[in-house]
Design a protein around this motif. Structure first.
Motif, PDB file in Angstrom:
ATOM      1  N   GLN A   1       0.910  -1.241   0.250  1.00 14.66           N
ATOM      2  CA  GLN A   1      -0.010   0.117   0.118  1.00 14.66           C
ATOM      3  C   GLN A   1       0.779   1.223   0.006  1.00 14.66           C
ATOM      4  O   GLN A   1       1.801   1.231   0.878  1.00 14.66           O
ATOM      5  CB  GLN A   1      -1.003  -0.233   1.167  1.00 14.66           C
ATOM      6  CG  GLN A   1      -1.906  -1.032   1.193  1.00 14.66           C
ATOM      7  CD  GLN A   1      -2.786  -1.332   2.451  1.00 14.66           C
ATOM      8  OE1 GLN A   1      -2.488  -2.179   3.246  1.00 14.66           O
ATOM      9  NE2 GLN A   1      -3.588  -0.200   2.693  1.00 14.66           N
ATOM     10  N   LEU A   2       0.472   2.154  -0.658  1.00 11.32           N
ATOM     11  CA  LEU A   2       1.310   3.534  -0.882  1.00 11.32           C
ATOM     12  C   LEU A   2       0.556   4.638  -0.833  1.00 11.32           C
ATOM     13  O   LEU A   2      -0.767   4.783  -1.259  1.00 11.32           O
ATOM     14  CB  LEU A   2       1.869   3.487  -2.344  1.00 11.32           C
ATOM     15  CG  LEU A   2       2.919   2.203  -2.839  1.00 11.32           C
ATOM     16  CD1 LEU A   2       3.006   2.533  -4.426  1.00 11.32           C
ATOM     17  CD2 LEU A   2       4.125   2.245  -2.406  1.00 11.32           C
TER      18      LEU A   2
ATOM     19  N   ARG B   1      -6.791   2.847  -4.802  1.00  9.45           N
ATOM     20  CA  ARG B   1      -6.719   2.641  -6.318  1.00  9.45           C
ATOM     21  C   ARG B   1      -5.555   1.509  -6.666  1.00  9.45           C
ATOM     22  O   ARG B   1      -4.550   1.927  -6.120  1.00  9.45           O
ATOM     23  CB  ARG B   1      -6.364   3.977  -6.718  1.00  9.45           C
ATOM     24  CG  ARG B   1      -6.318   4.017  -8.190  1.00  9.45           C
ATOM     25  CD  ARG B   1      -5.801   5.337  -8.687  1.00  9.45           C
ATOM     26  NE  ARG B   1      -4.778   6.073  -8.312  1.00  9.45           N
ATOM     27  CZ  ARG B   1      -3.573   5.933  -8.934  1.00  9.45           C
ATOM     28  NH1 ARG B   1      -3.263   4.975  -9.879  1.00  9.45           N
ATOM     29  NH2 ARG B   1      -2.687   6.350  -8.396  1.00  9.45           N
ATOM     30  N   PRO B   2      -5.740   0.485  -7.538  1.00  7.55           N
ATOM     31  CA  PRO B   2      -4.735  -0.319  -7.722  1.00  7.55           C
ATOM     32  C   PRO B   2      -3.691   0.473  -8.923  1.00  7.55           C
ATOM     33  O   PRO B   2      -4.288   1.123  -9.948  1.00  7.55           O
ATOM     34  CB  PRO B   2      -5.565  -1.469  -8.477  1.00  7.55           C
ATOM     35  CG  PRO B   2      -6.697  -1.133  -8.870  1.00  7.55           C
ATOM     36  CD  PRO B   2      -7.004   0.106  -7.856  1.00  7.55           C
ATOM     37  N   SER B   3      -2.442   0.306  -8.664  1.00 10.60           N
ATOM     38  CA  SER B   3      -1.299   0.837  -9.514  1.00 10.60           C
ATOM     39  C   SER B   3      -0.904  -0.360 -10.303  1.00 10.60           C
ATOM     40  O   SER B   3      -0.175  -0.130 -11.339  1.00 10.60           O
ATOM     41  CB  SER B   3      -0.351   1.431  -8.772  1.00 10.60           C
ATOM     42  OG  SER B   3       0.462   1.858  -9.619  1.00 10.60           O
TER      43      SER B   3
ATOM     44  N   LEU C   1      -3.273   5.300  -2.095  1.00 17.57           N
ATOM     45  CA  LEU C   1      -4.345   5.846  -1.369  1.00 17.57           C
ATOM     46  C   LEU C   1      -5.103   6.734  -2.512  1.00 17.57           C
ATOM     47  O   LEU C   1      -4.605   7.613  -3.078  1.00 17.57           O
ATOM     48  CB  LEU C   1      -3.568   6.753  -0.283  1.00 17.57           C
ATOM     49  CG  LEU C   1      -4.404   7.585   0.720  1.00 17.57           C
ATOM     50  CD1 LEU C   1      -5.218   6.496   1.554  1.00 17.57           C
ATOM     51  CD2 LEU C   1      -3.771   8.633   1.392  1.00 17.57           C
ATOM     52  N   PRO C   2      -6.487   6.680  -2.112  1.00 15.20           N
ATOM     53  CA  PRO C   2      -7.273   7.528  -2.970  1.00 15.20           C
ATOM     54  C   PRO C   2      -7.084   9.113  -2.725  1.00 15.20           C
ATOM     55  O   PRO C   2      -6.747   9.624  -1.873  1.00 15.20           O
ATOM     56  CB  PRO C   2      -8.689   7.151  -2.524  1.00 15.20           C
ATOM     57  CG  PRO C   2      -8.548   5.717  -1.936  1.00 15.20           C
ATOM     58  CD  PRO C   2      -7.199   5.819  -1.272  1.00 15.20           C
TER      59      PRO C   2
ATOM     60  N   ALA D   1       5.228   3.582   2.712  1.00 19.38           N
ATOM     61  CA  ALA D   1       4.733   2.429   1.934  1.00 19.38           C
ATOM     62  C   ALA D   1       4.433   1.249   2.937  1.00 19.38           C
ATOM     63  O   ALA D   1       5.415   1.154   3.871  1.00 19.38           O
ATOM     64  CB  ALA D   1       5.935   1.932   0.801  1.00 19.38           C
ATOM     65  N   LEU D   2       3.614   0.444   2.726  1.00 21.35           N
ATOM     66  CA  LEU D   2       3.343  -0.518   3.729  1.00 21.35           C
ATOM     67  C   LEU D   2       3.595  -1.975   3.104  1.00 21.35           C
ATOM     68  O   LEU D   2       3.075  -1.875   1.956  1.00 21.35           O
ATOM     69  CB  LEU D   2       2.047  -0.653   4.308  1.00 21.35           C
ATOM     70  CG  LEU D   2       1.505   0.618   5.070  1.00 21.35           C
ATOM     71  CD1 LEU D   2       1.025   1.876   4.258  1.00 21.35           C
ATOM     72  CD2 LEU D   2       0.540   0.309   6.009  1.00 21.35           C
TER      73      LEU D   2
END
Length: 428
Positions: A175-176, A209-211, A218-219, A255-256
């Protein structure tokens, strides 16, 4: 080498040895104290002008983080391109929640079954988790661990904060709080090398949001209602008030990194689910039923346990876990209306998330029921053990979890951190 999670004392001793052996490169310091007065150790490596902060054990029951932090430190000090060549100092916060982590060390450190894991796992509520607490607690009532983390971010202004997490059953994902284009490729490669699926459906990042596969961003603040908060109604945490966005004040990001204890390949199934509404309704019914059963066992445990401060605390933890079940169930019943397509991976991830809530509750009760007591306490403990074993067997049958060795968990997580670092510093 044993396939075991290292103890907090062992990780700290190894970090101290690095600082002793490399005094011109490494330094070990204490940046604060926990609620129970345990030290918060930071190992720094390098003398660069830019800073990276690696945070281990933000969740007490996710034990891979300290092992990963130590592995990363070894990789950094052995490669000057990662510090001197990149003008970067790395800071490794070896354990953000030492009090909770020590509680989890009462369980088996070595390879275990899901039933054994949940029986001994300790998961504090959100307002006692240092990474989440700032988004839940009043500003004038922050945990000392949270204050130490925020103060360190404010002092060092890192361009990257790496939060090391671990999930029980599932896959790897990141997750970013800001996008890192191209990250999905190394994540897929590294995960495949370690036999771990990339998780394309997750409760944690359902609205992010998928990258790319397994990478979630993060939206934006103006995202549609119900998505901008990046959370379910049943979750008290708010990403935008927690520690993850603190580096944004200085142009940085967080970043997680998630890696599993057990690989569960259903969380990588990108095929559209044929009937998500029916599946979600079924999960909600299951969760309500398990929550009702856990509440009965909680009441029985409360009746036989002696009143002590620790008993009251742990009973409160179990009560919060059981109380959230109907709220989570209601969230999932509404999820088919959300503006996102639900794949088989999403339903698999939600199934795992539902089942672990009540297994964590029973594990918390068993921690108390294992203390010396009379025959009534023994009887309640045996009932809880049988119930936990049944629920764990259902998870085993549905998800066929495969243990990921601890060194593989740590190596996958460490290399994924380096993949993000490489892309942010122009080497990816």
């Amino acid at each position: 080498m044993a396939d075991a999670f290292p103890s907090l004392a062992g990780v700290t001793a190894s970090a101290a040895a690095l600082a002793r052996d490399l005094p011109g490169l490494c330094e070990l310091r204490v940046i604060g104290r926990s609620r129970e007065r345990r030290p918060l150790h930071v190992l720094s490596a390098g003398r660069g002008r830019r800073n990276v902060l690696v945070v281990a054990a933000p969740h007490a029951d996710e034990r891979v983080g300290p092992a990963t932090a130590l592995r990363l430190a070894e990789l950094v000090v052995s490669n000057p391109e990662l510090h001197a060549g990149a003008d970067t100092t790395w800071h490794f916060l070896l354990c953000l929640d030492p009090d909770g982590t020590v509680r989890n060390e009462a369980g088996p450190a070595v390879r275990r079954t899901p039933a054994a894991h949940y029986r001994h796992a300790y998961r504090p509520p959100a307002d006692e988790q240092p990474e989440w607490a700032p988004s839940v607690r009043p500003a004038d009532d922050q945990l000392p661990e949270s204050r130490a983390l925020v103060d360190f971010i404010d002092q060092r202004q890192p361009f990257l904060v790496c939060s090391l997490h671990g999930n029980d059953i599932g896959g790897s994902w990141v997750q970013l709080t800001r996008d890192v284009p191209g990250l999905a490729d190394p994540l897929a490669k590294l995960s495949a090398e370690h036999g771990v699926p990339v998780q394309t459906g997750t409760w944690d990042a359902m609205f992010w949001r998928p990258s790319g596969p397994g990478v979630y961003v993060l939206p934006e603040p103006d995202a549609p209602e119900g998505v901008a908060g990046a959370r379910f109604d049943s979750s008290p945490e708010d990403v935008r008030r927690g520690t993850w966005v603190r580096p944004h004040r200085y142009g940085g990001m967080t970043a997680l990194f998630e890696v599993p204890m057990w690989a569960g390949h259903r969380v990588a199934d990108t095929a559209p689910h044929p009937d998500p509404r029916r599946a979600l309704d079924g999960l909600a019914r299951m969760l309500r039923g398990q929550g009702d059963r856990a509440r009965v066992l909680l009441a029985e445990a409360r009746a036989v346990l002696p009143p002590t401060p620790d008993t009251a605390h742990l009973l409160g933890v179990a009560q919060q876990l059981t109380a959230v079940c109907p709220r989570v169930a209601a969230d999932w019943e509404r999820l088919h209306l959300a503006p996102l397509p639900l794949a088989a991976a999403h339903l698999a991830a939600l199934d795992i998330a539902a089942r672990r809530i009540t297994m964590r509750a029973l594990g918390t009760l068993l921690r108390l029921l294992d203390t010396p007591g009379g025959s009534a306490q023994t009887q309640v403990r045996e009932v809880c053990e049988r119930q936990l074993a049944r629920w764990a067997a259902e998870v085993q049958e549905l998800h066929d979890p495969v243990w990921v060795p601890v060194d593989a968990q740590a190596e996958l997580q460490a290399q994924t951190v380096l993949a993000v670092f490489d892309r942010l510093t122009g080497d990816g």
